[in-house]
Design a protein around this motif. Structure first.
Motif, PDB file in Angstrom:
ATOM      1  N   THR A 122      -2.358 -11.260   4.152  1.00 27.21           N
ATOM      2  CA  THR A 122      -2.719  -9.889   4.545  1.00 27.21           C
ATOM      3  C   THR A 122      -1.931  -9.509   5.792  1.00 27.21           C
ATOM      4  N   PHE A 123      -1.031  -8.546   5.637  1.00 28.30           N
ATOM      5  CA  PHE A 123      -0.103  -8.192   6.718  1.00 28.30           C
ATOM      6  C   PHE A 123       0.134  -6.690   6.844  1.00 28.30           C
ATOM      7  N   GLY A 124       0.803  -6.333   7.927  1.00 25.11           N
ATOM      8  CA  GLY A 124       1.363  -4.998   8.123  1.00 25.11           C
ATOM      9  C   GLY A 124       0.351  -3.871   7.999  1.00 25.11           C
ATOM     10  N   GLY A 125       0.737  -2.875   7.229  1.00 22.48           N
ATOM     11  CA  GLY A 125      -0.058  -1.654   7.122  1.00 22.48           C
ATOM     12  C   GLY A 125      -1.461  -1.836   6.583  1.00 22.48           C
ATOM     13  N   VAL A 126      -1.709  -2.929   5.891  1.00 22.10           N
ATOM     14  CA  VAL A 126      -3.062  -3.187   5.382  1.00 22.10           C
ATOM     15  C   VAL A 126      -3.909  -3.881   6.447  1.00 22.10           C
ATOM     16  N   SER A 127      -3.344  -4.908   7.101  1.00 23.61           N
ATOM     17  CA  SER A 127      -4.115  -5.547   8.174  1.00 23.61           C
ATOM     18  C   SER A 127      -4.301  -4.568   9.327  1.00 23.61           C
ATOM     19  N   ALA A 128      -3.304  -3.722   9.593  1.00 24.07           N
ATOM     20  CA  ALA A 128      -3.405  -2.778  10.706  1.00 24.07           C
ATOM     21  C   ALA A 128      -4.120  -1.487  10.306  1.00 24.07           C
ATOM     22  N   SER A 129      -4.942  -1.566   9.253  1.00 23.47           N
ATOM     23  CA  SER A 129      -5.790  -0.407   8.933  1.00 23.47           C
ATOM     24  C   SER A 129      -7.133  -0.930   8.439  1.00 23.47           C
ATOM     25  N   PHE A 130      -7.472  -0.688   7.183  1.00 24.59           N
ATOM     26  CA  PHE A 130      -8.850  -0.989   6.768  1.00 24.59           C
ATOM     27  C   PHE A 130      -9.227  -2.466   6.840  1.00 24.59           C
ATOM     28  N   ALA A 131      -8.240  -3.377   6.659  1.00 21.42           N
ATOM     29  CA  ALA A 131      -8.588  -4.796   6.580  1.00 21.42           C
ATOM     30  C   ALA A 131      -9.192  -5.328   7.883  1.00 21.42           C
ATOM     31  N   MET A 132      -8.707  -4.831   9.028  1.00 21.64           N
ATOM     32  CA  MET A 132      -9.229  -5.334  10.303  1.00 21.64           C
ATOM     33  C   MET A 132     -10.380  -4.473  10.836  1.00 21.64           C
ATOM     34  N   MET A 174       0.828  -1.209   0.000  1.00 22.94           N
ATOM     35  CA  MET A 174       0.000   0.000   0.000  1.00 22.94           C
ATOM     36  C   MET A 174       0.858   1.252   0.000  1.00 22.94           C
ATOM     37  N   GLY A 175       0.810   1.960  -1.113  1.00 24.23           N
ATOM     38  CA  GLY A 175       1.417   3.278  -1.208  1.00 24.23           C
ATOM     39  C   GLY A 175       0.302   4.292  -1.389  1.00 24.23           C
ATOM     40  N   GLY A 208       7.932   5.513   1.524  1.00 26.21           N
ATOM     41  CA  GLY A 208       8.253   5.988   2.868  1.00 26.21           C
ATOM     42  C   GLY A 208       7.038   6.390   3.681  1.00 26.21           C
ATOM     43  N   MET A 209       7.111   7.571   4.303  1.00 25.56           N
ATOM     44  CA  MET A 209       6.051   8.025   5.196  1.00 25.56           C
ATOM     45  C   MET A 209       4.733   8.298   4.464  1.00 25.56           C
ATOM     46  N   PHE A 210       4.810   8.552   3.162  1.00 26.86           N
ATOM     47  CA  PHE A 210       3.549   8.717   2.408  1.00 26.86           C
ATOM     48  C   PHE A 210       2.734   7.429   2.516  1.00 26.86           C
ATOM     49  N   SER A 211       3.429   6.295   2.472  1.00 24.94           N
ATOM     50  CA  SER A 211       2.742   5.008   2.601  1.00 24.94           C
ATOM     51  C   SER A 211       2.172   4.826   3.996  1.00 24.94           C
ATOM     52  N   LEU A 212       2.994   5.117   5.000  1.00 21.24           N
ATOM     53  CA  LEU A 212       2.521   4.912   6.372  1.00 21.24           C
ATOM     54  C   LEU A 212       1.254   5.721   6.629  1.00 21.24           C
ATOM     55  N   MET A 213       1.247   6.954   6.149  1.00 25.31           N
ATOM     56  CA  MET A 213       0.103   7.824   6.426  1.00 25.31           C
ATOM     57  C   MET A 213      -1.170   7.369   5.707  1.00 25.31           C
TER      58      MET A 213
END
Lengths: 341, 277
Positions: free
Chosen positions: B201-211, B133-134, B169-174
């Motif tokens: 399904t891992f990381g920034g995707v599971s720890a945002s909309f996916a869960m 996810m970018g 980078g941080m654009f992705s995290l945000m």
């Protein structure tokens, strides 16, 4: 005093040791030594200025992780007139890697939450090196909701290598805990101010820093992945990676406060005393207090609706893309996304 | 030697591609099966029900009513804000992946019908840079959620991702904050959101909309978690329990609502949407 020096500070260290030795020899009577001392001290200051005015991203990362750098509880002590720490997520346990509570800063009552690293081996282990488990994020959420219920501004301090990657953390829903915090913070009905005081480690940092105002200390870092993790992925030389690789990765990630201000991801930079916050924590805390109180005052002037709408738009516009803007539909409140080119 | 053998098995287990040719070896049961039969069976092993990874286009085909797809934002593309360079520049990597996959990024979104029910869908594609996810994935998920809210139609997101895209980078995290905020608005608006988790399904995707789904569905045996198994193993220096981070593990730990086989996905989603009406 025993100080911890980073590699690139070694020239300063030598000079400072010499100064201290001279000071010990001289009890102030010998004018020759005094003059020499003045000269050396000036030289040390110049040298420090020289080194600290052109730190590389990797050097900044090391300062952000400096063992003498103040942690959340240090800032709380320096900032508040009164503070009561609160514990536990009411579901599983109390995570010492995130601390929080209610306090007062120059008469303004606030709720404060932050990552907490430990000092000394025992405390470091107890606080899991500042890497929270789900219960840490759930404790944070409980305190955010408490702040909302009693209409207190929320202050968060970010300083973590990241959320802990472990079996228990996964079993108890690390991803869900972080995701829920991101969502809930985006619509808290109180002003939210976040400050990166040291290390902003990815999702584990973001989970307490979705804010109306995001500040970074001058030498703090905030990154989607650690330079070490990035280097390991990019240059899979298992176990063979060294500081040259980390340095390259830190450079590539654009993780410094200065980069992120340029990208408009952070709102402002809080300057640090020469040599880093740990050289003069009180001065840094004073500056921080000023910034925080100003921000609270400004944000308090907005209606809740406006505050939340502006927070949404602030997050909403982050990203760099090309292509058509969103199709406007009947809902004319549709907020603009990142500018497209 | 016992442990040695097991790690090898685990590795094989996570392999993605179905090799070209008439016959396919199932990654799970190791049976040799006829490729055509696997494809007819929605890329599910007929012997052991193992769900092979599929593309976003294949997912849409089995999820939505034929001919109902109206794509949103097909031309959104990433820029290279960091001028990031790994073995090759990020801009080249993007171009390579676009050419290889025919996709503009790791996601397709659109307005669709599912058994006649209008819905907004966002489907990730793991083959495009590991579904990372970018800015584009974040923006498209957000726009899809905003459209769902504006039209008051349910949102369905299908995830397959290694996490946030390092190269932005941080654009992705945000983007994690952005998509989560958009989901928050859906919840305030009382618009249903179904999240479908697929392997992996891992990381920034599971720890945002996916869960964050009102209802969370996973495909059988999908690997789902925050940190990847290798990172966890390296950190805690212990072997991971069997089935760790599999859909079945998440179900028994109360983290998802149900596990649904591919062939039942459309039916299940349409029933949920009908019941939530």
């Amino acid at each position: 005093m025993i100080r911890y020096y980073l590699d690139f500070e070694k020239p300063i260290q030598e000079l400072e040791l010499k100064i201290e030795e001279l000071k010990r020899l001289n009890s102030g009577q010998d004018l020759n030594i005094s003059a020499e001392l003045d000269k050396l001290e000036q030289k040390a200051a110049e040298m420090r200025y020289e080194i600290f005015s052109r730190l590389t991203p990797w050097q900044k990362t090391q300062i952000a992780r400096h063992p003498d750098r103040p942690y959340t509880l240090d800032y709380i002590k320096m900032l508040t007139d009164d503070f009561i720490e609160l514990h536990g997520d009411r579901r599983y346990s109390d995570d010492p890697a995130i601390v929080g509570g209610i306090g007062s800063i120059s008469g303004t009552n606030v709720v404060i939450i932050g990552h907490q690293k430990g000092r000394g081996t025992k405390e470091r282990i107890n606080r899991n090196f500042g890497q929270p488990h789900p219960e840490g994020y759930r404790k944070a959420l409980r305190l955010m909701k408490l702040a909302e219920r009693f209409n207190k501004p929320l202050l968060t301090f970010v300083d973590t290598p990241g959320a802990f990657p472990g079996i228990g953390a996964e079993e108890r829903g690390q991803a869900e805990a972080i995701a829920v915090n991101l969502m809930e913070m985006s619509r808290l009905k109180i002003p939210v101010i976040s400050i990166v005081i040291g290390e902003g480690g990815s999702g584990g940092a973001l989970a307490i820093s979705v804010a109306d105002r995001l500040y970074m200390f001058e030498h703090s870092v905030y990154s989607v992945i650690s330079p070490e993790g990035c280097a390991a992925i990019l240059w899979k030389k298992n176990g063979d990676l060294g500081s040259a690789d980390f340095s390259r990765a830190a450079e590539a990630l654009k993780l410094t406060a200065q980069d992120l201000l340029r990208f408009k991801i952070v709102d402002d930079i809080i300057p640090e005393p020469l040599g880093g916050v740990h050289r003069d924590p009180k001065a840094a805390a004073e500056k921080l207090k000023e910034v925080v109180l100003d921000a609270i005052k400004e944000l308090r002037g907005k209606s809740i609706e406006k505050l939340i709408e502006e927070r949404y738009r602030k997050i909403r516009r982050i990203g760099r893309i090309t292509g058509a803007p969103p199709v406007s539909n009947d809902n004319h409140k549709h907020p603009p996304g990142p500018s497209t080119s | 030697m016992a442990w040695f053998k097991r790690t090898k098995e685990q590795k094989a287990d996570r392999r993605v591609k179905i090799p070209e040719g008439l016959w396919v070896k199932c990654d799970n049961c190791k049976e040799i099966v006829y490729r055509k039969e696997v494809e007819r069976n929605l890329k599910v092993c007929p012997k052991c029900n193992y769900h092979f990874r599929i593309s976003a286009a294949e997912r849409l085909k089995l999820l939505i009513d034929p001919g109902s797809f109206r794509e949103l934002d097909p031309d959104l593309a990433s820029t290279d804000p960091l001028r990031f360079r790994d073995s090759i520049p990020y801009s080249e990597r993007l171009a390579e992946n676009r050419k290889k996959s025919g996709l503009s990024d790791a996601i397709i979104s659109g307005e669709v019908l599912i058994r006649g029910i209008p819905a907004a869908v966002a489907v990730m594609d793991f083959s495009f840079m590991g579904g990372s996810m970018g800015s584009v994935v974040g923006e498209k998920v957000t726009r899809t959620a905003e459209l769902a809210l504006a039209k008051r139609i349910p949102l369905i997101a299908v995830s397959a991702s290694g996490g946030a895209r390092m190269q932005e980078g941080m654009f992705s995290l945000m983007q994690m904050a952005k998509v989560s905020a958009a989901v928050g608005r859906l919840k305030d608006g009382g618009v249903p959101y179904i999240s479908v988790l697929t392997d992996p399904t891992f990381g920034g995707v599971s720890a945002s909309f996916a869960m964050l789904g009102d209802i969370i569905i996973a495909e059988p045996r999908s690997l789902i978690g925050f940190a990847g198994p290798r990172v966890i193993e390296q950190t805690i220096k212990q072997q991971l329990p069997p089935d760790f981070q599999r859909a079945e593990f998440l179900l028994s730990h109360g983290l998802i609502d149900m596990i649904v086989s591919r062939k039942d996905l459309r039916e299940t989603i349409s029933r949920i949407l009908t019941l939530l009406k």
